[in-house]
Design a protein around this motif. Structure first.
Motif, PDB file in Angstrom:
ATOM      1  N   UNK A  93       0.845  -1.207   0.000  1.00  0.00           N
ATOM      2  CA  UNK A  93       0.000   0.000   0.000  1.00  0.00           C
ATOM      3  C   UNK A  93       0.877   1.253   0.000  1.00  0.00           C
ATOM      4  N   UNK A  94       1.923   1.220   0.813  1.00  0.00           N
ATOM      5  CA  UNK A  94       2.855   2.350   0.867  1.00  0.00           C
ATOM      6  C   UNK A  94       3.590   2.486  -0.476  1.00  0.00           C
ATOM      7  N   UNK A  95       4.055   1.374  -1.005  1.00  0.00           N
ATOM      8  CA  UNK A  95       4.740   1.366  -2.312  1.00  0.00           C
ATOM      9  C   UNK A  95       3.820   1.941  -3.387  1.00  0.00           C
ATOM     10  N   UNK A  96       2.594   1.460  -3.413  1.00  0.00           N
ATOM     11  CA  UNK A  96       1.641   1.868  -4.449  1.00  0.00           C
ATOM     12  C   UNK A  96       1.441   3.374  -4.493  1.00  0.00           C
ATOM     13  N   UNK A 117       5.740   9.068  -7.920  1.00  0.00           N
ATOM     14  CA  UNK A 117       6.657  10.136  -7.540  1.00  0.00           C
ATOM     15  C   UNK A 117       8.093   9.769  -7.848  1.00  0.00           C
ATOM     16  N   UNK A 118       8.950  10.776  -7.942  1.00  0.00           N
ATOM     17  CA  UNK A 118      10.379  10.555  -8.177  1.00  0.00           C
ATOM     18  C   UNK A 118      11.037  10.011  -6.909  1.00  0.00           C
ATOM     19  N   UNK A 119      10.585  10.492  -5.777  1.00  0.00           N
ATOM     20  CA  UNK A 119      11.153  10.106  -4.484  1.00  0.00           C
ATOM     21  C   UNK A 119      10.721   8.694  -4.089  1.00  0.00           C
ATOM     22  N   UNK A 120      11.653   7.979  -3.488  1.00  0.00           N
ATOM     23  CA  UNK A 120      11.295   6.637  -3.016  1.00  0.00           C
ATOM     24  C   UNK A 120      10.620   6.708  -1.641  1.00  0.00           C
ATOM     25  N   UNK A 121       9.724   5.765  -1.378  1.00  0.00           N
ATOM     26  CA  UNK A 121       9.048   5.750  -0.069  1.00  0.00           C
ATOM     27  C   UNK A 121       9.987   5.251   1.025  1.00  0.00           C
ATOM     28  N   UNK A 122       9.650   5.540   2.238  1.00  0.00           N
ATOM     29  CA  UNK A 122      10.423   5.011   3.368  1.00  0.00           C
ATOM     30  C   UNK A 122       9.501   4.786   4.551  1.00  0.00           C
ATOM     31  N   UNK A 123       9.822   3.783   5.326  1.00  0.00           N
ATOM     32  CA  UNK A 123       9.161   3.620   6.616  1.00  0.00           C
ATOM     33  C   UNK A 123      10.244   3.794   7.674  1.00  0.00           C
ATOM     34  N   UNK A 154       3.011  10.620 -11.672  1.00  0.00           N
ATOM     35  CA  UNK A 154       4.018  10.212 -12.664  1.00  0.00           C
ATOM     36  C   UNK A 154       3.539   9.052 -13.542  1.00  0.00           C
ATOM     37  N   UNK A 155       4.366   8.688 -14.505  1.00  0.00           N
ATOM     38  CA  UNK A 155       3.899   7.708 -15.507  1.00  0.00           C
ATOM     39  C   UNK A 155       3.689   6.317 -14.928  1.00  0.00           C
ATOM     40  N   UNK A 156       4.306   6.074 -13.786  1.00  0.00           N
ATOM     41  CA  UNK A 156       4.094   4.764 -13.153  1.00  0.00           C
ATOM     42  C   UNK A 156       3.067   4.860 -12.007  1.00  0.00           C
ATOM     43  N   UNK A 157       2.335   5.974 -11.978  1.00  0.00           N
ATOM     44  CA  UNK A 157       1.425   6.211 -10.848  1.00  0.00           C
ATOM     45  C   UNK A 157       0.365   5.109 -10.724  1.00  0.00           C
ATOM     46  N   UNK A 158      -0.067   4.921  -9.501  1.00  0.00           N
ATOM     47  CA  UNK A 158      -1.162   4.002  -9.232  1.00  0.00           C
ATOM     48  C   UNK A 158      -2.403   4.461  -9.996  1.00  0.00           C
ATOM     49  N   UNK A 159      -3.187   3.471 -10.460  1.00  0.00           N
ATOM     50  CA  UNK A 159      -4.365   3.816 -11.264  1.00  0.00           C
ATOM     51  C   UNK A 159      -5.644   3.362 -10.568  1.00  0.00           C
ATOM     52  N   UNK A 160      -6.738   3.984 -10.950  1.00  0.00           N
ATOM     53  CA  UNK A 160      -8.028   3.549 -10.415  1.00  0.00           C
ATOM     54  C   UNK A 160      -8.279   2.110 -10.860  1.00  0.00           C
TER      55      UNK A 160
END
Ligand code: BES
Ligand code: MG
Ligand code: ZN
Length: 493
Positions: free
Chosen positions: A227-230, A235-241, A317-323
């Motif tokens: 869910x966090x990854x999605x 975005x250009x920035x990578x997620x982090x926990x 972004x182009x890899x963004x999550x989609x509906x």
């Protein structure tokens, strides 16, 4: 700003401006021997249409070592509480600044306060000054010469001085952390990225009792925090926990989880211009959690605490999550993505189940700028409070009323849970219908799916974390809401 406590009489306080609190019931207040100045004081006190927090500045024209006297009306004694003092002292501090006063004094002789608890009042005054003077002016070329440099608290006796000295130090620490949180939230998103916030967390390591773990993208994928990854995908920035552990011991910790969307564009369901405007503040929950841990460690608290920051950018972004995408959350529930702007609940979902599974906390509290519906409901005056455990909710309400950081409970009835059932997955991230119906509650109902059995509370701070207008000690922009509330909570639990 330097803070001094001095033992002095009214007519012997060298400063640029001396603040004195007055109450509606005061008809006379003999302060000085100079009849002209005393006359002006009496005039103010006896004037008919005084409203709370009205002020009057009296130039002492060389007759007193205090260059100016600043009277501030607190209204009726019986309704005056600690927050009144916090507000009044912020008004004084801002008045002092506008008059280019560098040395600001407050007369806090105990006898003036009657029923109000002296030590608490003093704490509120110091908070009001430091919080009230905060300005986000890092990017301003001018304006910087207006600074109050010294705060002087004037007491009557050595005894009074000793009584307040501890709480003055504490008030200073608390307020500086609130300002630290404000600063993080006010800084633009091009600076405050997930990487920036995780580096800020690492700065807490100067305290030996702190341990920091940063789960980077690779690790998040491996462990299935999808869910966090999605949310971060566009975005250009990578997620982090980021996981901050304070006071490691065998005891069960209290866990705080913060929403850390460093910019919320809405994703593919992109927000219109005005709605997107302040979305650099969508990491206020995470900043507050960081602040709580920073303060607990600076005050050397005994409690074991975990702070979790769920960090990502929500971008189209182009890899963004989609509906229509379906993701499997950390707790293995599947989530149908109906709306990419309902991203906060997604990053929190993984953070909540992660902390519950891996740290077995006694209680979990999350803070999040989660729904605009919360602003529709409460304006900027209270955070929405929801949860699965009455005892925990009651404790939070008590700390909220102690600190005047207001919360208001909303119900989590089963009706709402039905509305997040998905036709194709376990849950959907938007309520059925338009999605705007009871959106604060629906978001809470969604989060509840990701907490198994631990007492949990959710605070929707969308309205309280960010002000569109200045209000006493809260400037326009970030407020740092929640730091004072949860310090009180931790001290009492
Ligand atoms: N970050 C916003 C909520 C928000 C809006 C906070 C305004 C502060 C001020 C959140 O991610 C969001 O976009 N929520 C949507 C949810 C909706 C799509 C169900 C909202 O509340 O409009
Ligand atoms: Mg959103
Ligand atoms: Zn958001």
């Amino acid at each position: 700003m330097k803070i001094n406590i001095q033992e002095k009489t009214v007519e012997n306080i060298p400063c640029d401006i001396l603040s004195i609190f007055v109450f509606e019931e005061d008809f006379e207040l003999n302060l000085v021997t100079n009849t002209k100045i005393q006359g002006e004081i009496n005039n103010f006190i006896s004037s008919k249409n005084l409203k709370p927090f009205d002020v009057k500045v009296i130039n002492t024209l060389g007759f007193l070592p205090s260059k100016n006297i600043l009277l501030v009306n607190l209204g009726k004694r019986c309704v005056c509480n600690n927050d009144s003092f916090r507000k009044a002292s912020s008004v004084c501090a801002k008045t002092a600044r506008s008059l280019y006063c560098e040395k600001l004094a407050f007369l806090i002789h105990k006898k003036f306060f009657e029923k109000n608890v002296f030590v608490e009042v003093t704490k509120a005054i110091v908070e009001g000054v430091i919080l009230g003077l905060y300005a986000f002016d890092n990017y301003k070329s001018a304006d910087k010469k207006l600074k109050v440099k010294e705060l002087i608290l004037v007491v009557k006796s050595k005894q009074e001085l000793l009584e307040i000295s501890q709480s003055v130090k504490k008030a200073e620490k608390i307020s500086l952390v609130v300002n630290y949180v404000r600063e993080l939230v006010n800084f633009p998103s091009q600076k405050v990225t997930p990487t920036y916030l995780s580096n800020e967390a690492k700065r807490l390591l100067i305290n030996k009792k702190i341990k920091i773990t940063v789960l980077e993208k690779k690790e998040l994928i491996k462990q299935g925090l999808n869910c966090l990854i999605g949310v971060s995908q566009g975005g250009f920035e990578e997620p982090k926990l980021v996981i901050i552990e304070y006071n490691n011991s065998s005891k069960k910790p209290i866990a705080f989880v913060g929403k850390g969307i460093t910019f919320d564009s809405g994703g593919l369901n992109i927000k219109p211009y005005l709605d997107m405007m302040d979305m650099k503040s969508d990491m206020a929950g995470a900043a507050t959690v960081l602040g709580i841990l920073k303060l607990a460690s600076e005050l050397n608290m005994k409690t074991k605490i975990i702070g979790v920051l769920a960090l990502a950018e929500n971008m189209p972004g182009s890899n963004a999550q989609k509906q229509g995408d379906i993701v499997t959350a950390y707790n293995k529930k599947t989530v149908e993505i109906i709306h990419t702007d309902a991203e906060g609940r997604l990053v929190l979902a993984d953070a909540l189940s992660y902390v519950e599974k891996n740290f077995k906390p006694k209680e979990i509290i999350d803070l999040a700028t989660l729904t605009s519906g919360c602003i529709v409901t409460f304006g900027y005056s209270a955070a929405g409070l929801l949860g699965n455990n009455n005892n925990l909710l009651e404790k939070i309400k008590i700390s909220a009323s102690n600190t005047f950081e207001r919360v208001w409970e909303l119900p989590l009835w089963d009706d709402y849970k039905d509305r997040i059932k998905s036709d194709v997955a376990d849950v959907r991230n938007l309520g059925k219908g338009k999605g705007s119906e009871a959106s604060t509650i629906i978001a809470g109902a969604f989060l509840e799916e990701f907490v198994e059995k631990t007492p949990w509370a959710h605070l929707d701070i969308a309205g309280t974390a960010w002000f569109v207008e200045e209000e006493f000690f809260n400037p326009k922009g970030a407020t740092g809401f929640g730091v004072r509330l949860f310090l009180d909570f931790l001290e009492k639990n």
